[in-house]
Design a protein around this motif. Structure first.
Motif, short mmCIF file in Angstrom:
data_model
loop_
_atom_site.label_atom_id
_atom_site.label_comp_id
_atom_site.label_asym_id
_atom_site.label_seq_id
_atom_site.Cartn_x
_atom_site.Cartn_y
_atom_site.Cartn_z
N GLN A 5 34.51 39.24 54.03
CA GLN A 5 33.84 38.07 53.48
C GLN A 5 32.82 38.46 52.41
O GLN A 5 32.73 37.83 51.35
N LEU A 6 32.09 39.52 52.68
CA LEU A 6 31.09 39.97 51.72
C LEU A 6 31.74 40.51 50.45
O LEU A 6 31.23 40.32 49.35
N GLN A 7 32.87 41.19 50.61
CA GLN A 7 33.58 41.70 49.44
C GLN A 7 34.09 40.55 48.58
O GLN A 7 33.98 40.58 47.35
N GLU A 8 34.63 39.54 49.21
CA GLU A 8 35.15 38.40 48.46
C GLU A 8 34.04 37.67 47.68
O GLU A 8 34.28 37.14 46.61
N SER A 9 32.84 37.67 48.23
CA SER A 9 31.71 37.01 47.55
C SER A 9 30.96 37.96 46.63
O SER A 9 29.97 37.57 46.00
N GLY A 10 31.44 39.22 46.54
CA GLY A 10 30.84 40.18 45.62
C GLY A 10 29.52 40.75 46.06
O GLY A 10 28.78 41.32 45.25
N GLN A 11 29.19 40.66 47.33
CA GLN A 11 27.91 41.15 47.85
C GLN A 11 28.05 42.62 48.28
O GLN A 11 28.15 42.93 49.46
N ILE A 12 28.04 43.48 47.30
CA ILE A 12 28.30 44.90 47.54
C ILE A 12 27.23 45.54 48.40
O ILE A 12 27.51 46.21 49.40
N SER A 13 25.98 45.36 48.02
CA SER A 13 24.88 46.00 48.75
C SER A 13 24.83 45.52 50.19
O SER A 13 24.66 46.34 51.12
N GLN A 14 24.99 44.24 50.40
CA GLN A 14 24.95 43.69 51.75
C GLN A 14 26.09 44.23 52.60
O GLN A 14 25.92 44.50 53.80
N ALA A 15 27.26 44.39 51.99
CA ALA A 15 28.41 44.91 52.73
C ALA A 15 28.16 46.33 53.22
O ALA A 15 28.47 46.68 54.37
N VAL A 16 27.58 47.16 52.34
CA VAL A 16 27.28 48.55 52.73
C VAL A 16 26.21 48.57 53.83
O VAL A 16 26.31 49.36 54.79
N ILE A 20 37.16 51.12 57.88
CA ILE A 20 36.50 49.99 57.24
C ILE A 20 35.57 50.47 56.12
O ILE A 20 35.57 49.93 55.01
N ALA A 21 34.79 51.51 56.40
CA ALA A 21 33.84 52.04 55.42
C ALA A 21 34.57 52.64 54.21
O ALA A 21 34.15 52.45 53.06
N GLN A 22 35.67 53.37 54.46
CA GLN A 22 36.43 53.94 53.35
C GLN A 22 37.06 52.85 52.49
O GLN A 22 37.07 52.93 51.27
N GLY A 23 37.58 51.82 53.15
CA GLY A 23 38.16 50.71 52.39
C GLY A 23 37.11 50.03 51.51
O GLY A 23 37.39 49.65 50.37
N LEU A 24 35.91 49.89 52.05
CA LEU A 24 34.82 49.30 51.26
C LEU A 24 34.47 50.19 50.07
O LEU A 24 34.32 49.70 48.94
N ALA A 25 34.36 51.48 50.31
CA ALA A 25 34.02 52.42 49.22
C ALA A 25 35.07 52.37 48.12
O ALA A 25 34.74 52.40 46.92
N GLN A 26 36.33 52.27 48.50
CA GLN A 26 37.41 52.20 47.50
C GLN A 26 37.38 50.88 46.73
O GLN A 26 37.71 50.84 45.53
N HIS A 27 36.98 49.83 47.40
CA HIS A 27 37.06 48.49 46.78
C HIS A 27 35.85 48.15 45.93
O HIS A 27 35.93 47.25 45.07
N ILE A 28 34.74 48.82 46.11
CA ILE A 28 33.53 48.50 45.34
C ILE A 28 33.75 48.59 43.82
O ILE A 28 33.34 47.67 43.09
N PRO A 29 34.38 49.64 43.29
CA PRO A 29 34.61 49.66 41.84
C PRO A 29 35.49 48.51 41.35
O PRO A 29 35.30 48.02 40.23
N VAL A 30 36.43 48.08 42.19
CA VAL A 30 37.29 46.95 41.82
C VAL A 30 36.46 45.67 41.70
O VAL A 30 36.60 44.91 40.74
N ILE A 31 35.61 45.45 42.70
CA ILE A 31 34.73 44.28 42.66
C ILE A 31 33.83 44.34 41.44
O ILE A 31 33.66 43.36 40.71
N LEU A 32 33.26 45.51 41.21
CA LEU A 32 32.32 45.69 40.10
C LEU A 32 32.99 45.48 38.74
O LEU A 32 32.42 44.84 37.85
N GLU A 33 34.19 46.00 38.60
CA GLU A 33 34.90 45.86 37.32
C GLU A 33 35.15 44.39 37.00
O GLU A 33 35.00 43.94 35.86
N HIS A 34 35.53 43.62 38.02
CA HIS A 34 35.78 42.19 37.83
C HIS A 34 34.49 41.46 37.47
O HIS A 34 34.47 40.63 36.55
#
Length: 230
Positions: A19-30, A48-62
């Motif tokens: 949910q946090l990834q979808e809303s772009g809340q990177i810091s809160q997710a970590v 879960i943590a590795q998936g988040l680490a991998q997905h953060i650049p994708v969220i950020l790029e968007h």
């Protein structure tokens, strides 16, 4: 609080992180990932943590792509700083116990370097285009003060200096010369020169008054000089 997190299942955590990834809340997710006590960090937690680490650049790029479209470059850089800090926190927290996760967080930080470079180049280009379109000192000042890449710094500085020189007063000395016509006879047809009174006006103000002055038919005569402060 720790006891409540210990009782929460990894399924709940995964759902929350999604949910946090979808809303772009990177810091809160970590933060949500890292608040799990070290002794409760199972293999599912690592996934879960590795998936988040991998997905953060994708969220950020968007997010940065949207900011660039709106020319909100400061917001983009702020998002980048937040993402880098979050990944560093994840890397440091897992380096001694989960090396693979720490390495994943580090690789994502390196990916963000490329995103930052893209934003910086676009910001630089936007500021330079403003200089080309507006051709003004404020546009030049904005580029010289804020351009992150400064690829056109030399050209912009030169144009800024040129505009500054245009604003400075310019003292001119104007020399007045009259070339007398061969057939000019002001007072008489006699060969003797006549009496000529010459006035020069600039913006309805008399700047030179000469006379009487005799003419030299067929030749130039220096009448005088006057100054202009432009």
């Amino acid at each position: 609080v720790a006891a409540w997190y210990q009782e929460r299942t990894m399924t709940d955590l995964a759902k929350r992180i999604s949910q946090l990834q979808e809303s772009g809340q990177i810091s809160q997710a970590v933060q949500e990932v890292l608040i799990i006590p070290p002794d409760s960090r199972s293999a599912n937690w690592v996934n879960i943590a590795q998936g988040l680490a991998q997905h953060i650049p994708v969220i950020l790029e968007h997010k940065c792509a949207n900011y660039m479209k709106l020319q909100k470059f400061d917001d983009a850089f702020q998002e980048i700083d937040v993402a880098v800090k979050a990944l560093k926190d994840l890397e440091v927290a897992s380096r001694s116990t989960h090396t693979a996760l720490a390495d994943e967080a580090l690789q994502s930080q390196q990916r963000i370097v490329s995103i930052r470079k893209t934003v910086a180049e676009e910001y630089d280009r936007t500021l330079y285009n403003a200089v080309r379109e507006l051709r003004s000192k404020p546009a030049c000042e904005q580029y010289l003060r804020r351009a992150p890449v400064r690829s056109m710094e030399k050209a912009v500085k030169a144009y800024y200096d040129y505009l500054t020189r245009l604003e400075q007063p310019l003292d001119l000395v104007v020399k007045v010369i009259i070339r007398w016509d061969q057939n000019y006879y002001p007072d008489t047809i006699a060969p003797a020169p006549g009496e000529n009174y010459i006035k020069v006006f600039v913006n309805d103000e008399s700047v030179l008054h000469v006379g009487p002055k005799g003419e030299k038919r067929g030749e130039p005569s220096d009448i005088g000089t006057f100054q202009i402060h432009a």
